[in-house]
Write a protein that holds these residues in place. Structure first.
Motif, mmCIF file in Angstrom:
data_model
loop_
_atom_site.group_PDB
_atom_site.id
_atom_site.type_symbol
_atom_site.label_atom_id
_atom_site.label_comp_id
_atom_site.label_asym_id
_atom_site.label_seq_id
_atom_site.Cartn_x
_atom_site.Cartn_y
_atom_site.Cartn_z
ATOM 1 N N VAL A 240 0.995 4.271 -2.767
ATOM 2 C CA VAL A 240 0.810 5.680 -2.416
ATOM 3 C C VAL A 240 2.009 6.491 -2.901
ATOM 4 C CG1 VAL A 240 0.681 7.304 -0.485
ATOM 5 C CG2 VAL A 240 -0.693 5.219 -0.444
ATOM 6 N N GLU B 239 0.838 -1.206 0.000
ATOM 7 C CA GLU B 239 0.000 0.000 0.000
ATOM 8 C C GLU B 239 0.871 1.254 0.000
ATOM 9 O OE1 GLU B 239 -2.818 0.201 3.208
ATOM 10 O OE2 GLU B 239 -3.492 2.175 2.594
ATOM 11 N N ASP C 83 9.773 7.805 0.296
ATOM 12 C CA ASP C 83 9.324 6.559 0.913
ATOM 13 C C ASP C 83 7.991 6.776 1.630
ATOM 14 O OD1 ASP C 83 9.643 3.879 1.496
ATOM 15 O OD2 ASP C 83 10.644 4.259 3.404
ATOM 16 N N VAL C 84 7.123 5.768 1.601
ATOM 17 C CA VAL C 84 5.874 5.823 2.361
ATOM 18 C C VAL C 84 5.693 4.509 3.118
ATOM 19 C CG1 VAL C 84 3.354 6.043 2.255
ATOM 20 C CG2 VAL C 84 4.768 7.344 0.671
ATOM 21 N N ASN C 85 5.485 4.613 4.421
ATOM 22 C CA ASN C 85 5.162 3.427 5.222
ATOM 23 C C ASN C 85 3.764 3.591 5.803
ATOM 24 O OD1 ASN C 85 7.657 1.888 5.127
ATOM 25 N ND2 ASN C 85 8.533 3.627 6.210
ATOM 26 N N THR C 86 2.990 2.513 5.725
ATOM 27 C CA THR C 86 1.649 2.588 6.294
ATOM 28 C C THR C 86 1.639 1.947 7.682
ATOM 29 O OG1 THR C 86 1.065 0.532 5.210
ATOM 30 C CG2 THR C 86 0.502 2.540 4.065
ATOM 31 N N VAL C 87 0.835 2.541 8.544
ATOM 32 C CA VAL C 87 0.671 2.035 9.907
ATOM 33 C C VAL C 87 -0.821 1.937 10.166
ATOM 34 C CG1 VAL C 87 1.150 2.489 12.347
ATOM 35 C CG2 VAL C 87 2.758 3.276 10.601
ATOM 36 N N SER D 59 1.836 6.988 -6.665
ATOM 37 C CA SER D 59 0.772 7.935 -7.021
ATOM 38 C C SER D 59 1.203 9.361 -6.725
ATOM 39 C CB SER D 59 -0.503 7.620 -6.237
ATOM 40 O OG SER D 59 -0.860 6.278 -6.404
#
Lengths: 80, 80
Positions: A23, A19, A36-40, A26
């Motif tokens: 993101v 995910e 960088d994107v990390n989901t929590v 996009s």
């Protein structure tokens, strides 16, 4: 008494965050310089318990049994 | 420079939290005395920007354009 406990669940290092990757792509396509994107995932849980300690213990147990997958996820529990 | 910004997205009051409801039911079935569960989504975003303010502004804009749905969600942006 009732306590509000926040469970924070994130992927362990080295586990691919699909995910987050989506993101990131996009946002890059929209022109943002995202590295960088990390989901929590957070669950804010209102639980009935005799004491704050009991509440935390109960939710810790619930994490192990249901909420978190210890193979790929780390979790932390905090009282709000 | 690169900054880590945390975006916290939660459902507005009155919007049904289907995932939270499911978690609540499952925990109740396991015997936990849970009164309510709310889910929150966090994106930890590493962004390249000239200053901390620029980074926050950029991510605020990204929230409006892509990450959050203002009809049903509230979001907040914090620097980590």
């Amino acid at each position: 008494m009732s306590y509000t406990i926040e469970v924070r669940i994130e992927l362990k290092k080295g586990v691919i965050d699909a995910e987050g990757e989506t993101v990131k792509k996009s946002l890059n396509l929209l022109g943002y310089r995202i590295k960088d994107v990390n989901t929590v995932r957070i669950y804010a849980i209102k639980v009935e318990a005799g004491s704050e300690n009991d509440a935390v213990e109960e939710i810790n147990e619930a994490c192990k049994r249901l909420l978190a997958n210890p193979v790929i996820q780390n979790y932390s529990v905090t009282v709000k």
